[in-house]
Scaffold this motif. Structure first.
Motif, PDB file in Angstrom:
ATOM      1  N   ARG A  24     -15.607  -5.102  17.729  1.00 38.82           N
ATOM      2  CA  ARG A  24     -14.472  -5.640  16.982  1.00 38.82           C
ATOM      3  C   ARG A  24     -14.628  -5.350  15.497  1.00 38.82           C
ATOM      4  O   ARG A  24     -15.719  -5.465  14.950  1.00 38.82           O
ATOM      5  N   ILE A  25     -13.534  -5.005  14.871  1.00 37.99           N
ATOM      6  CA  ILE A  25     -13.494  -4.905  13.417  1.00 37.99           C
ATOM      7  C   ILE A  25     -12.480  -5.943  12.951  1.00 37.99           C
ATOM      8  O   ILE A  25     -11.313  -5.907  13.343  1.00 37.99           O
ATOM      9  N   VAL A  26     -12.962  -6.885  12.153  1.00 38.99           N
ATOM     10  CA  VAL A  26     -12.138  -7.994  11.678  1.00 38.99           C
ATOM     11  C   VAL A  26     -11.968  -7.860  10.173  1.00 38.99           C
ATOM     12  O   VAL A  26     -12.949  -7.746   9.445  1.00 38.99           O
ATOM     13  N   VAL A  27     -10.738  -7.850   9.731  1.00 41.52           N
ATOM     14  CA  VAL A  27     -10.414  -7.783   8.306  1.00 41.52           C
ATOM     15  C   VAL A  27     -10.044  -9.187   7.859  1.00 41.52           C
ATOM     16  O   VAL A  27      -9.121  -9.800   8.417  1.00 41.52           O
ATOM     17  N   ILE A  28     -10.760  -9.696   6.877  1.00 42.26           N
ATOM     18  CA  ILE A  28     -10.483 -11.019   6.331  1.00 42.26           C
ATOM     19  C   ILE A  28      -9.783 -10.823   4.993  1.00 42.26           C
ATOM     20  O   ILE A  28     -10.345 -10.217   4.082  1.00 42.26           O
ATOM     21  N   SER A  29      -8.562 -11.310   4.890  1.00 40.03           N
ATOM     22  CA  SER A  29      -7.792 -11.146   3.655  1.00 40.03           C
ATOM     23  C   SER A  29      -6.706 -12.214   3.580  1.00 40.03           C
ATOM     24  O   SER A  29      -6.461 -12.936   4.544  1.00 40.03           O
ATOM     25  N   ARG A  30      -6.063 -12.285   2.411  1.00 40.55           N
ATOM     26  CA  ARG A  30      -4.970 -13.237   2.225  1.00 40.55           C
ATOM     27  C   ARG A  30      -3.764 -12.875   3.076  1.00 40.55           C
ATOM     28  O   ARG A  30      -3.097 -13.733   3.629  1.00 40.55           O
ATOM     29  N   ALA A  39      -5.471   1.105  13.405  1.00 38.99           N
ATOM     30  CA  ALA A  39      -6.915   1.274  13.230  1.00 38.99           C
ATOM     31  C   ALA A  39      -7.717   0.526  14.298  1.00 38.99           C
ATOM     32  O   ALA A  39      -8.929   0.658  14.362  1.00 38.99           O
ATOM     33  N   GLY A  40      -7.043  -0.254  15.112  1.00 38.89           N
ATOM     34  CA  GLY A  40      -7.747  -1.029  16.124  1.00 38.89           C
ATOM     35  C   GLY A  40      -8.554  -2.168  15.526  1.00 38.89           C
ATOM     36  O   GLY A  40      -9.629  -2.498  16.002  1.00 38.89           O
ATOM     37  N   ALA A  41      -8.024  -2.759  14.473  1.00 35.41           N
ATOM     38  CA  ALA A  41      -8.709  -3.865  13.793  1.00 35.41           C
ATOM     39  C   ALA A  41      -7.910  -5.157  13.978  1.00 35.41           C
ATOM     40  O   ALA A  41      -6.760  -5.131  14.400  1.00 35.41           O
ATOM     41  N   GLU A  42      -8.543  -6.264  13.666  1.00 40.90           N
ATOM     42  CA  GLU A  42      -7.915  -7.584  13.756  1.00 40.90           C
ATOM     43  C   GLU A  42      -7.871  -8.207  12.366  1.00 40.90           C
ATOM     44  O   GLU A  42      -8.715  -7.908  11.535  1.00 40.90           O
ATOM     45  N   TRP A  43      -6.920  -9.107  12.168  1.00 40.55           N
ATOM     46  CA  TRP A  43      -6.808  -9.805  10.887  1.00 40.55           C
ATOM     47  C   TRP A  43      -7.166 -11.264  11.054  1.00 40.55           C
ATOM     48  O   TRP A  43      -6.779 -11.913  12.019  1.00 40.55           O
ATOM     49  N   VAL A  44      -7.929 -11.771  10.095  1.00 34.47           N
ATOM     50  CA  VAL A  44      -8.222 -13.202   9.988  1.00 34.47           C
ATOM     51  C   VAL A  44      -7.811 -13.628   8.583  1.00 34.47           C
ATOM     52  O   VAL A  44      -8.198 -13.009   7.592  1.00 34.47           O
ATOM     53  N   SER A  45      -7.035 -14.671   8.501  1.00 29.61           N
ATOM     54  CA  SER A  45      -6.557 -15.162   7.218  1.00 29.61           C
ATOM     55  C   SER A  45      -7.659 -15.875   6.440  1.00 29.61           C
ATOM     56  O   SER A  45      -8.469 -16.599   7.019  1.00 29.61           O
ATOM     57  N   GLU A  46      -7.645 -15.674   5.132  1.00 23.98           N
ATOM     58  CA  GLU A  46      -8.567 -16.415   4.262  1.00 23.98           C
ATOM     59  C   GLU A  46      -8.287 -17.916   4.322  1.00 23.98           C
ATOM     60  O   GLU A  46      -9.137 -18.720   3.953  1.00 23.98           O
ATOM     61  N   CYS A  47      -7.105 -18.274   4.781  1.00 28.20           N
ATOM     62  CA  CYS A  47      -6.714 -19.681   4.848  1.00 28.20           C
ATOM     63  C   CYS A  47      -6.809 -20.251   6.265  1.00 28.20           C
ATOM     64  O   CYS A  47      -6.299 -21.345   6.518  1.00 28.20           O
TER      65      CYS A  47
END
Length: 107
Positions: A24-30, A39-47
């Protein structure tokens, strides 16, 4: 930061190419990055509610609050992001992995 989205595609592609063991590739951002699904990535919210801290908690820390928050995300992600593997590679959005002289393997 949104400014990091310019290099994030190259970063994710280089991880996929140079570190095939990474699942897994997880991108943490606002806010979500437009290239996530391609890109086959996941998003996790900073909040996200599972983080035990927020940007406001960093005020008066004696350093740039946003920088400190990013460091905490990297340190806490393995224990806070649901379902994340016990072995984690934390990487900034402007790091592009290139082929090395020797072999590199992540376990």
């Amino acid at each position: 930061h949104e400014k990091d989205f310019e290099t994030l595609g190259a970063t994710v592609a280089s991880i996929r190419r140079q570190c095939p063991e990474v699942g897994r590739i997880v991108v943490i951002s606002r806010s979500p990055w437009d290239g996530l699904s391609a890109a086959g990535a996941e998003w996790v919210s900073e909040c996200a509610p599972f983080w035990p801290f927020a940007l406001g908690d960093m005020e008066g820390c004696g350093c740039a609050p946003g920088w400190l928050l990013q460091q905490l995300f990297k340190l806490y992600a393995p224990s806070c992001v649901p379902g994340l593997a016990p072995y984690v590679l934390a990487c900034d959005a402007d790091v592009v992995w290139s082929p090395g002289a020797g072999s590199m393997r992540f376990l």
